[in-house]
Design a protein around this motif. Sequence first.
Motif, PDB file in Angstrom:
ATOM      1  N   ASP A 140      18.155   5.204 -19.251  1.00 29.15           N
ATOM      2  CA  ASP A 140      19.116   4.035 -19.649  1.00 29.15           C
ATOM      3  C   ASP A 140      19.751   4.315 -20.934  1.00 29.15           C
ATOM      4  O   ASP A 140      19.371   4.696 -21.905  1.00 29.15           O
ATOM      5  N   TRP A 141      20.982   3.239 -21.308  1.00 27.42           N
ATOM      6  CA  TRP A 141      21.799   3.455 -22.410  1.00 27.42           C
ATOM      7  C   TRP A 141      21.834   1.854 -22.726  1.00 27.42           C
ATOM      8  O   TRP A 141      21.762   0.925 -21.915  1.00 27.42           O
ATOM      9  N   LEU A 142      21.767   1.722 -24.070  1.00 32.04           N
ATOM     10  CA  LEU A 142      21.878   0.470 -24.856  1.00 32.04           C
ATOM     11  C   LEU A 142      22.899   0.237 -25.729  1.00 32.04           C
ATOM     12  O   LEU A 142      23.296   0.972 -26.339  1.00 32.04           O
ATOM     13  N   MET A 143      23.584  -0.921 -25.493  1.00 29.61           N
ATOM     14  CA  MET A 143      24.926  -1.153 -26.366  1.00 29.61           C
ATOM     15  C   MET A 143      24.750  -2.249 -27.153  1.00 29.61           C
ATOM     16  O   MET A 143      24.037  -3.489 -26.503  1.00 29.61           O
ATOM     17  N   VAL A 144      25.226  -2.362 -28.495  1.00 26.85           N
ATOM     18  CA  VAL A 144      25.218  -3.562 -29.267  1.00 26.85           C
ATOM     19  C   VAL A 144      26.385  -3.664 -29.936  1.00 26.85           C
ATOM     20  O   VAL A 144      27.262  -2.729 -30.113  1.00 26.85           O
ATOM     21  N   GLY A 145      26.718  -4.911 -30.208  1.00 26.16           N
ATOM     22  CA  GLY A 145      28.051  -5.286 -31.032  1.00 26.16           C
ATOM     23  C   GLY A 145      28.235  -6.624 -31.462  1.00 26.16           C
ATOM     24  O   GLY A 145      27.324  -7.382 -31.712  1.00 26.16           O
ATOM     25  N   GLU A 146      29.544  -7.066 -31.748  1.00 31.23           N
ATOM     26  CA  GLU A 146      29.876  -8.318 -32.352  1.00 31.23           C
ATOM     27  C   GLU A 146      29.781  -9.369 -31.447  1.00 31.23           C
ATOM     28  O   GLU A 146      29.476  -9.294 -29.870  1.00 31.23           O
ATOM     29  N   SER A 147      29.524 -10.387 -31.750  1.00 30.69           N
ATOM     30  CA  SER A 147      29.206 -11.661 -31.047  1.00 30.69           C
ATOM     31  C   SER A 147      28.051 -11.681 -30.409  1.00 30.69           C
ATOM     32  O   SER A 147      27.737 -12.163 -29.208  1.00 30.69           O
ATOM     33  N   GLY A 148      27.003 -10.843 -30.805  1.00 33.65           N
ATOM     34  CA  GLY A 148      25.646 -10.784 -30.143  1.00 33.65           C
ATOM     35  C   GLY A 148      25.723 -10.146 -28.973  1.00 33.65           C
ATOM     36  O   GLY A 148      24.893  -9.968 -27.826  1.00 33.65           O
ATOM     37  N   THR A 149      26.853  -8.990 -28.619  1.00 37.87           N
ATOM     38  CA  THR A 149      26.996  -8.195 -27.305  1.00 37.87           C
ATOM     39  C   THR A 149      25.785  -7.228 -27.231  1.00 37.87           C
ATOM     40  O   THR A 149      25.241  -6.756 -28.290  1.00 37.87           O
TER      41      THR A 149
ATOM     42  N   SER B 237      27.058 -10.845 -35.257  1.00 40.96           N
ATOM     43  CA  SER B 237      27.484  -9.297 -34.922  1.00 40.96           C
ATOM     44  C   SER B 237      26.162  -8.628 -35.192  1.00 40.96           C
ATOM     45  O   SER B 237      25.494  -8.752 -36.134  1.00 40.96           O
ATOM     46  N   LEU B 238      25.850  -7.782 -34.343  1.00 34.89           N
ATOM     47  CA  LEU B 238      24.733  -6.608 -34.179  1.00 34.89           C
ATOM     48  C   LEU B 238      25.405  -5.216 -34.633  1.00 34.89           C
ATOM     49  O   LEU B 238      26.298  -5.069 -33.970  1.00 34.89           O
ATOM     50  N   PHE B 239      24.739  -4.681 -35.566  1.00 31.76           N
ATOM     51  CA  PHE B 239      25.486  -3.405 -36.173  1.00 31.76           C
ATOM     52  C   PHE B 239      24.400  -2.324 -35.431  1.00 31.76           C
ATOM     53  O   PHE B 239      25.181  -1.043 -35.814  1.00 31.76           O
ATOM     54  N   GLY B 240      23.254  -2.324 -35.229  1.00 35.43           N
ATOM     55  CA  GLY B 240      22.644  -1.082 -34.720  1.00 35.43           C
ATOM     56  C   GLY B 240      21.475  -1.422 -33.777  1.00 35.43           C
ATOM     57  O   GLY B 240      21.239  -2.647 -33.832  1.00 35.43           O
TER      58      GLY B 240
ATOM     59  N   GLY C 235      21.011  -9.878 -42.434  1.00 31.73           N
ATOM     60  CA  GLY C 235      19.491  -9.472 -42.411  1.00 31.73           C
ATOM     61  C   GLY C 235      18.613  -9.898 -41.155  1.00 31.73           C
ATOM     62  O   GLY C 235      17.653  -9.547 -40.787  1.00 31.73           O
ATOM     63  N   ASN C 236      19.645  -9.992 -40.156  1.00 34.17           N
ATOM     64  CA  ASN C 236      19.077 -10.460 -38.766  1.00 34.17           C
ATOM     65  C   ASN C 236      18.498  -9.377 -38.093  1.00 34.17           C
ATOM     66  O   ASN C 236      19.049  -8.127 -38.015  1.00 34.17           O
ATOM     67  N   LEU C 237      17.115  -9.409 -37.772  1.00 33.93           N
ATOM     68  CA  LEU C 237      16.333  -8.259 -36.838  1.00 33.93           C
ATOM     69  C   LEU C 237      15.519  -8.869 -35.811  1.00 33.93           C
ATOM     70  O   LEU C 237      14.758  -9.775 -36.227  1.00 33.93           O
ATOM     71  N   TRP C 238      15.601  -8.070 -34.860  1.00 37.54           N
ATOM     72  CA  TRP C 238      14.878  -8.525 -33.505  1.00 37.54           C
ATOM     73  C   TRP C 238      14.229  -7.579 -33.127  1.00 37.54           C
ATOM     74  O   TRP C 238      14.496  -6.345 -32.838  1.00 37.54           O
ATOM     75  N   TYR C 239      13.040  -7.694 -32.319  1.00 33.85           N
ATOM     76  CA  TYR C 239      12.182  -6.544 -31.666  1.00 33.85           C
ATOM     77  C   TYR C 239      12.004  -7.214 -30.205  1.00 33.85           C
ATOM     78  O   TYR C 239      11.562  -8.280 -30.071  1.00 33.85           O
TER      79      TYR C 239
END
Length: 316
Positions: A173-182, A203-206, A222-226
């Motif tokens: 699968d592929w995973l995408m992240v982006g602005e506004s919690g995309t 915004s998520l940057f990576g 500094g937001n980081l999620w696992y």
Amino acid sequence: MSSRYLLLLAGLCLPVSLVCAQAPAADDAVRPDRVLLLNLTDTGENLIAVGERGVVLRSPHDAHEWQSVRTSTTRTLAGVAFVNPQRGVAVGHGGTLLRTDDGGLHWQAVETDSGDDALLGVAALGEGRLVAWGAFGLYLLSTDQGQTWQRLSVLGEDFDRHISQVIALANGDWLMVGESGTLARSTDQGEHWQALQSPYQGSLFGALQLKDGGLLIYGMRGNLWYSADGGQTWQQRQTGTTFALNGAVQLRSGRVLLMGNSGLLLASDDQGSSFAGQPSTQASLARALEQNDGTLLAVGDRGILPLTVNARKGQE
């Protein structure tokens, strides 16, 4: 949208003056420590870095000498990826998309349906497929090693959020992240996307998949999620910072490094369960990679920067 904000989405929040600086003369050599660089990749034979004013830097694996390569653009280049040691793509502001067939020595512009919207990244995801992404939902897919590109909608025709990164997962699968919690997943190699429940509305940057299969997503303040279950549920990780997190890499030793603005560098030796601050790099960093000899290189607002953080806990 300001150039400053677009650079934030590409990985660094830097003054507009750096983006709009006058391009060097064609015969000027670019010093690798005095140029804003936003991305770095290993082609298998060389290292390629890209950044402001259309700059491309190229080096053999020892990274002791960097050759500056002139391109046909003076736009900021934010992303670079190679499908094999010879064929690669670089993307940037103003819808810029360049392609090389000789390992990065020469670059040719490729026409795409991007208009003037910024392209903020590109990735080679196997089987000759590349995907490029950017501002206002801009998303391009190539199935022929970057020769031609098709513009596709993401999450519906009305989706206009800035896309920050797309990665391939171990299960295909592929995973995408982006602005506004995309946060979204594709199960058909990027043709279609399904939204995932996002734990964060900023915004998520990576994103990074760890060797044990766990997922990290990171971004503003500094937001980081696992996630241990493929992105179905998320747990927040404490970082002790409000600086933006721009990039992440897992070393062969298993150590995970997170890098960000204002010299921020964090390390985890427990597969992302906890992170500890490392000595400041004194530079804002966008991306990093580990070479075959264990050397760590990063790019950011001070160009190419060797990282002295050791690969294992207890060696600092």
